[in-house]
Design an enzyme around this catalytic site. Structure first.
Site, PDB file in Angstrom:
ATOM      1  N   SER A  79       0.876  -1.177   0.000  1.00 63.22           N
ATOM      2  CA  SER A  79       0.000   0.000   0.000  1.00 63.22           C
ATOM      3  C   SER A  79       0.909   1.222   0.000  1.00 63.22           C
ATOM      4  CB  SER A  79      -0.843  -0.003   1.280  1.00 63.22           C
ATOM      5  OG  SER A  79      -1.452   1.245   1.485  1.00 63.22           O
TER       6      SER A  79
ATOM      7  N   TYR B 112      -1.796  -1.391  10.351  1.00 59.82           N
ATOM      8  CA  TYR B 112      -1.773  -1.394   8.885  1.00 59.82           C
ATOM      9  C   TYR B 112      -0.398  -1.019   8.339  1.00 59.82           C
ATOM     10  CZ  TYR B 112      -3.582  -0.902   4.151  1.00 59.82           C
ATOM     11  OH  TYR B 112      -3.814  -1.054   2.800  1.00 59.82           O
TER      12      TYR B 112
HETATM   13  N1  LIG Z   1      -8.689   0.048  -1.578  1.00 58.65           N
HETATM   14  C1  LIG Z   1      -7.642   0.787  -1.269  1.00 58.65           C
HETATM   15  O1  LIG Z   1      -7.707   2.018  -1.163  1.00 58.65           O
HETATM   16  C2  LIG Z   1      -6.306   0.116  -1.048  1.00 58.65           C
HETATM   17  C3  LIG Z   1      -5.156   0.922  -1.029  1.00 58.65           C
HETATM   18  C4  LIG Z   1      -3.921   0.331  -0.806  1.00 58.65           C
HETATM   19  C5  LIG Z   1      -3.821  -1.047  -0.648  1.00 58.65           C
HETATM   20  N2  LIG Z   1      -4.950  -1.794  -0.677  1.00 58.65           N
HETATM   21  C6  LIG Z   1      -4.801  -3.242  -0.447  1.00 58.65           C
HETATM   22  O2  LIG Z   1      -5.622  -3.989  -1.316  1.00 58.65           O
HETATM   23  C7  LIG Z   1      -6.102  -5.161  -0.629  1.00 58.65           C
HETATM   24  C8  LIG Z   1      -7.624  -5.224  -0.569  1.00 58.65           C
HETATM   25  O3  LIG Z   1      -8.161  -4.075  -1.003  1.00 58.65           O
HETATM   26  P1  LIG Z   1      -9.462  -4.021  -1.957  1.00 58.65           P
HETATM   27  O4  LIG Z   1      -9.682  -2.587  -2.141  1.00 58.65           O
HETATM   28  O5  LIG Z   1      -9.312  -4.899  -3.113  1.00 58.65           O
HETATM   29  O6  LIG Z   1     -10.516  -4.615  -0.872  1.00 58.65           O
HETATM   30  P2  LIG Z   1     -11.984  -5.177  -0.921  1.00 58.65           P
HETATM   31  O7  LIG Z   1     -12.514  -5.016   0.456  1.00 58.65           O
HETATM   32  O8  LIG Z   1     -12.747  -4.602  -2.061  1.00 58.65           O
HETATM   33  O9  LIG Z   1     -11.750  -6.739  -1.226  1.00 58.65           O
HETATM   34  C9  LIG Z   1     -11.059  -7.577  -0.349  1.00 58.65           C
HETATM   35  C10 LIG Z   1     -11.449  -9.019  -0.649  1.00 58.65           C
HETATM   36  O10 LIG Z   1     -10.592  -9.853   0.149  1.00 58.65           O
HETATM   37  C11 LIG Z   1     -11.370 -10.883   0.727  1.00 58.65           C
HETATM   38  N3  LIG Z   1     -10.718 -11.344   1.946  1.00 58.65           N
HETATM   39  C12 LIG Z   1     -10.564 -10.651   3.103  1.00 58.65           C
HETATM   40  N4  LIG Z   1      -9.952 -11.410   4.011  1.00 58.65           N
HETATM   41  C13 LIG Z   1      -9.716 -12.615   3.437  1.00 58.65           C
HETATM   42  C14 LIG Z   1      -9.129 -13.821   3.870  1.00 58.65           C
HETATM   43  N5  LIG Z   1      -8.708 -13.957   5.134  1.00 58.65           N
HETATM   44  N6  LIG Z   1      -9.022 -14.849   3.005  1.00 58.65           N
HETATM   45  C15 LIG Z   1      -9.490 -14.730   1.746  1.00 58.65           C
HETATM   46  N7  LIG Z   1     -10.084 -13.610   1.267  1.00 58.65           N
HETATM   47  C16 LIG Z   1     -10.196 -12.562   2.110  1.00 58.65           C
HETATM   48  C17 LIG Z   1     -12.729 -10.236   1.002  1.00 58.65           C
HETATM   49  O11 LIG Z   1     -13.751 -11.196   1.131  1.00 58.65           O
HETATM   50  C18 LIG Z   1     -12.888  -9.339  -0.230  1.00 58.65           C
HETATM   51  O12 LIG Z   1     -13.564 -10.007  -1.290  1.00 58.65           O
HETATM   52  C19 LIG Z   1      -5.497  -5.108   0.762  1.00 58.65           C
HETATM   53  O13 LIG Z   1      -4.310  -5.855   0.780  1.00 58.65           O
HETATM   54  C20 LIG Z   1      -5.221  -3.629   0.935  1.00 58.65           C
HETATM   55  O14 LIG Z   1      -4.210  -3.392   1.885  1.00 58.65           O
HETATM   56  C21 LIG Z   1      -6.193  -1.247  -0.872  1.00 58.65           C
END
Ligand SMILES: NC(=O)c1ccc[n+]([C@@H]2O[C@H](COP(=O)([O-])OP(=O)(O)OC[C@H]3O[C@@H](n4cnc5c(N)ncnc54)[C@H](O)[C@@H]3O)[C@@H](O)[C@H]2O)c1
Length: 253
Positions: free
Chosen positions: A141, A154
């Site tokens: 991130s 985080y």
């Molecule tokens: N959205 C943002 O702004 C952002 C920014 C930087 C980094 N990220 C990173 O991206 C990743 C997720 O973000 P996103 O925006 O795609 O999220 P999101 O919430 O849209 O999707 C996350 C998915 O992961 C699944 N999940 C959660 N825990 C799990 C587990 N233990 N086993 C299997 N599946 C699991 C959830 O069911 C969900 O479908 C994270 O690693 C986050 O740190 C997101």
């Protein structure tokens, strides 16, 4: 199609960035194994891919469950013979300062954001080594390279993802395996709900993003998916151990 016939595993593929990454890999010819702890979410990702003529399957696995992850990956290897791409993406945000953060939440963050990436990489590595090639992308991130207000669980985990990426890349380059980290900035998905709550609601976060991000807006999941495609494809064939920050300029200022 730049990923024709590759077998790709994406964790957290049921929503947001993971879902968009799975879709772009399938569009480019990969067979995508969409891992998500939510069976419905993983299956919805697969249905959307198949509806567009792509190839995918869903595995309902909580990636922090070592036995389930190990069985799932062994099953993919048995049926497909190899894994060319692993995108370790599932992650969680647990809010709080040193004194406020729930200690169990701190442990959960390490287990999901760091340890599950480590386990999945460890499980696919023997087949990548045997093939003499493979690509791993670990989602960190912008909080992996920045201070992030009142988010000790985080930021520490996301910094650790970068250290782990560099370490894996150095150790496994000689086997033809590349490992890079992706650092998205603000992407409007359900993932940000804890931070939005901490900020005091939707209006506050919108104002924050306008002020803090030089491009003045959220990224779309499709913009992040383009970077994922770059990292998992041969377009980045001479790149390993690197951190790709896609944050609208937030880390510049
Ligand atoms: N959205 C943002 O702004 C952002 C920014 C930087 C980094 N990220 C990173 O991206 C990743 C997720 O973000 P996103 O925006 O795609 O999220 P999101 O919430 O849209 O999707 C996350 C998915 O992961 C699944 N999940 C959660 N825990 C799990 C587990 N233990 N086993 C299997 N599946 C699991 C959830 O069911 C969900 O479908 C994270 O690693 C986050 O740190 C997101």
């Amino acid at each position: 199609m730049i990923l024709r016939d590759r077998v790709a595993i994406v964790t957290g593929a049921g929503s947001g960035i993971g879902q968009a990454g799975a879709a772009i890999m399938a569009r480019e010819g990969a067979h995508v194994v969409a891992i998500d702890r939510s069976r419905d979410a993983g299956e919805a990702t697969v249905a959307a891919i198949v509806a567009k003529g792509g190839s995918a399957e869903a595995l309902a696995i909580d990636v922090t469950d070592d036995a389930a992850l190990s069985d799932g990956i062994a099953d993919v290897l048995r049926r497909h013979g190899r894994i060319d791409i692993l995108h370790n993406h599932a992650g969680a945000q647990v809010a709080g300062t040193l004194e406020e953060v729930d200690v169990a939440g701190f442990d959960r963050s390490w287990s999901l954001n760091v340890r599950a990436h480590f386990m999945a990489a460890r499980l696919v590595m023997p087949s990548m080594k045997a093939a003499g090639r493979g690509v791993i992308v670990n989602t960190s991130s912008s909080s992996g390279v920045l201070y992030d207000r009142e988010m000790i669980a985080y930021t520490t985990t996301k910094h650790a993802v970068i250290a782990m990426t560099r370490q894996m890349a150095g150790d496994y380059a000689k086997y033809g395996v590349r490992v890079n980290a992706l650092c998205p900035g603000w992407v409007d998905t359900p993932f940000n709900e804890p931070f939005i709550k901490q900020m005091g609601g939707r209006r506050a976060i919108e104002a924050y993003i306008r002020e803090k991000v030089p491009l003045g807006r959220w990224a779309s999941v499709d913009e992040i998916a383009e970077s994922i495609l770059f990292l998992v494809s041969d377009r980045s064939s001479y790149m390993t151990g690197q951190i790709l920050v896609v944050d609208g300029g937030e880390t510049v200022v």
